[in-house]
Design an enzyme around this catalytic site. Structure first.
Site, PDB file in Angstrom:
ATOM      1  N   LEU A  91      10.337 -20.850  -4.745  1.00 57.53           N
ATOM      2  CA  LEU A  91      10.070 -19.909  -4.416  1.00 57.53           C
ATOM      3  C   LEU A  91       8.400 -19.895  -5.028  1.00 57.53           C
ATOM      4  CD1 LEU A  91       9.096 -17.311  -2.657  1.00 57.53           C
ATOM      5  CD2 LEU A  91       9.536 -15.697  -4.670  1.00 57.53           C
ATOM      6  N   HIS A 119       2.512   3.817  -8.511  1.00 58.32           N
ATOM      7  CA  HIS A 119       2.036   1.782  -9.548  1.00 58.32           C
ATOM      8  C   HIS A 119       3.153   1.927  -9.830  1.00 58.32           C
ATOM      9  CE1 HIS A 119      -1.353   2.250  -8.024  1.00 58.32           C
ATOM     10  NE2 HIS A 119      -2.680   3.169  -8.413  1.00 58.32           N
ATOM     11  N   ASP A 162       0.670  -1.614  -0.656  1.00 57.05           N
ATOM     12  CA  ASP A 162      -0.090   0.346  -0.534  1.00 57.05           C
ATOM     13  C   ASP A 162       0.941   1.428   0.192  1.00 57.05           C
ATOM     14  OD1 ASP A 162      -2.300   1.641  -0.047  1.00 57.05           O
ATOM     15  OD2 ASP A 162      -2.566   1.288   2.239  1.00 57.05           O
TER      16      ASP A 162
HETATM   17  C1  IPE Z   1      -5.337  -2.645  -0.429  1.00 61.59           C
HETATM   18  O1  IPE Z   1      -5.039  -1.328  -0.385  1.00 61.59           O
HETATM   19  C2  IPE Z   1      -5.187  -3.672  -1.910  1.00 61.59           C
HETATM   20  C3  IPE Z   1      -3.483  -3.342  -2.051  1.00 61.59           C
HETATM   21  C4  IPE Z   1      -2.708  -3.182  -1.434  1.00 61.59           C
HETATM   22  C5  IPE Z   1      -3.726  -4.217  -3.946  1.00 61.59           C
HETATM   23  P1  IPE Z   1      -6.019  -0.464  -0.745  1.00 61.59           P
HETATM   24  O2  IPE Z   1      -5.209   1.250  -0.691  1.00 61.59           O
HETATM   25  O3  IPE Z   1      -7.101  -0.576  -1.815  1.00 61.59           O
HETATM   26  O4  IPE Z   1      -7.047  -0.822   0.502  1.00 61.59           O
HETATM   27  P2  IPE Z   1      -7.819   0.738   1.314  1.00 61.59           P
HETATM   28  O5  IPE Z   1      -8.793   0.714   0.747  1.00 61.59           O
HETATM   29  O6  IPE Z   1      -6.627   1.886   2.008  1.00 61.59           O
HETATM   30  O7  IPE Z   1      -8.895  -0.352   3.013  1.00 61.59           O
HETATM   31  C1  IPE Z   2      -1.057   0.103  -3.230  1.00 64.21           C
HETATM   32  O1  IPE Z   2      -1.513   1.598  -3.186  1.00 64.21           O
HETATM   33  C2  IPE Z   2      -1.720  -0.506  -5.001  1.00 64.21           C
HETATM   34  C3  IPE Z   2      -2.948  -0.620  -4.926  1.00 64.21           C
HETATM   35  C4  IPE Z   2      -3.902  -0.101  -4.235  1.00 64.21           C
HETATM   36  C5  IPE Z   2      -3.517  -1.592  -6.132  1.00 64.21           C
HETATM   37  P1  IPE Z   2      -2.342   2.662  -3.515  1.00 64.21           P
HETATM   38  O2  IPE Z   2      -2.936   2.971  -4.831  1.00 64.21           O
HETATM   39  O3  IPE Z   2      -3.939   2.423  -2.912  1.00 64.21           O
HETATM   40  O4  IPE Z   2      -1.193   4.177  -2.288  1.00 64.21           O
HETATM   41  P2  IPE Z   2      -2.268   5.030  -2.329  1.00 64.21           P
HETATM   42  O5  IPE Z   2      -3.081   4.766  -0.867  1.00 64.21           O
HETATM   43  O6  IPE Z   2      -3.776   5.841  -2.533  1.00 64.21           O
HETATM   44  O7  IPE Z   2      -1.011   5.775  -1.556  1.00 64.21           O
HETATM   45 MG    MG Z   3      -3.913   2.351  -0.683  1.00 63.22          MG
END
Ligand code: IPE
Ligand code: IPE
Ligand code: MG
Length: 245
Positions: free
Chosen positions: A134, A40, A23
Site C-alpha cells: 500500500l 484530533h 473532516d
Molecule cells: C479540510 O478540512 C482539511 C482537512 C481535512 C485536513 P477543513 O475543516 O480545514 O475545511 P473547511 O475549512 O471546512 O473547508
Molecule cells: C479535520 O477536522 C481535521 C483537520 C482539518 C486537521 P476539523 O478540525 O476540521 O473538524 P471540524 O470541521 O471543526 O469539526
Molecule cells: Mg473541518
C-alpha cells in the site's frame, strides 16, 4: 414462479486509489464537551483502522488529507497539537507500517514544517521506499492551488531556460511536475462530516474522481464505512465524458 433476483450490472473493480478528506474532529469533540485536540486524537484511531483495511479491500493507494495549507490559520495551540499527533503517529506506527509493506509518501509544503518533522518524514519515506502493498500518501501542509502554481513556475523556468517549448506543455507535463508524480489519480474521494467541498484537496488529480460524502464525523469513520464507500463506488458508472455503454 417468482422472478429470479436480477444480478447486478458487472461491478467496477475496487478503486486503486482512495483519497480521504478526514473532516469533523472538532465537531466530534464539541459534541462531547471536549477540547478540539481530543477530537484530533480520536481521529488517529480512525486513521489506523482505515489504513489496516486497505489491503483487504484491494486499495493500492490511500491519500489522507491531514492538514491543509489553510489550516495554519487555526489557533497556535491547535496547530501544535496536530503536529504533535503527527510526530506520535509516525514514531509509533512506522515499524508496523514498514513491516506490513506500506510505503509512506508526504505531499505538501515542507518549508512551513518544523525541522524535526521534516526529518521524521524523510526517515519514514526512506525506510519504506521499496514497499509495495500500500502507498500511504499523507497530505500535510498541502494545498492543491499551491501545488499547481509551483508546477507552473517550474515549467516556466524550463521554458525560459530553453529546455521545453511552450507548445510541448500538455497535461502529462503538468502532471509530472505535481508532487503526486507517479501516483495514479484518485478513483474515489471521500469526505466525512457532511461537508460537500474539496477545500483545496487534489484539485488537478480529482478531475474524474468519484466523490462520496459521508455524514459521519471522522473519528466515527470505520473500516466498514470504507467498505461501504467502496461498494457504492463499484455501483457508479464512470463515463469520463463519453456517452456511456
Ligand atoms: C479540510 O478540512 C482539511 C482537512 C481535512 C485536513 P477543513 O475543516 O480545514 O475545511 P473547511 O475549512 O471546512 O473547508
Ligand atoms: C479535520 O477536522 C481535521 C483537520 C482539518 C486537521 P476539523 O478540525 O476540521 O473538524 P471540524 O470541521 O471543526 O469539526
Ligand atoms: Mg473541518
Amino acid at each position: 414462479m417468482s422472478q429470479p433476483i436480477a444480478s447486478p450490472a458487472v461491478a467496477l473493480a475496487p478503486p486503486r486509489h482512495v483519497a480521504i478528506i478526514m473532516d469533523g474532529n472538532g465537531r466530534w469533540a464539541k459534541a462531547r464537551g471536549l477540547p478540539r485536540n481530543l477530537g484530533h486524537r480520536q481521529g488517529v484511531d480512525a486513521v489506523r483502522e482505515v489504513v489496516r483495511a486497505c489491503k483487504r479491500l484491494g486499495i493500492e493507494y490511500l491519500t489522507l488529507y491531514a492538514f491543509s495549507s489553510e489550516n495554519w490559520k487555526r489557533p497556535q495551540s491547535e496547530v501544535a497539537g496536530l503536529m504533535d499527533l503527527l510526530r506520535l503517529y509516525i514514531r509509533r506506527e512506522l515499524d508496523e507500517l514498514a513491516r506490513n509493506g506500506v510505503s509512506i509518501r508526504v505531499i505538501g509544503n515542507r518549508s512551513r514544517l518544523a525541522p524535526d518533522i521534516v526529518a521524521l518524514i524523510a526517515e519514514a519515506e526512506a525506510k519504506t521506499r521499496d514497499n509495495r502493498t500500500l502507498t500511504l500518501v499523507i497530505a500535510l501542509s498541502y494545498g492543491g492551488q499551491d501545488e499547481i502554481v509551483d508546477a507552473c513556475r517550474r515549467i516556466a523556468e524550463r521554458v525560459a531556460a530553453g529546455a521545453l517549448r511552450p507548445e510541448d506543455v500538455d497535461t502529462n507535463v503538468v502532471a509530472s511536475h505535481l508532487q503526486t508524480v507517479g501516483i495514479p489519480d484518485p478513483d474515489l474521494v471521500i469526505r466525512t462530516s457532511g461537508e460537500q467541498r474539496l477545500s483545496n484537496f487534489l484539485l488537478w488529480q480529482s478531475a474524474y474522481s468519484e466523490l462520496i460524502f459521508v455524514d459521519k464525523l471522522w473519528p466515527d469513520f470505520s473500516a466498514q464505512d470504507l467498505a461501504d464507500a467502496v461498494g457504492e463506488f463499484q455501483r457508479r458508472d464512470r463515463r469520463y465524458g463519453g456517452s456511456g455503454a
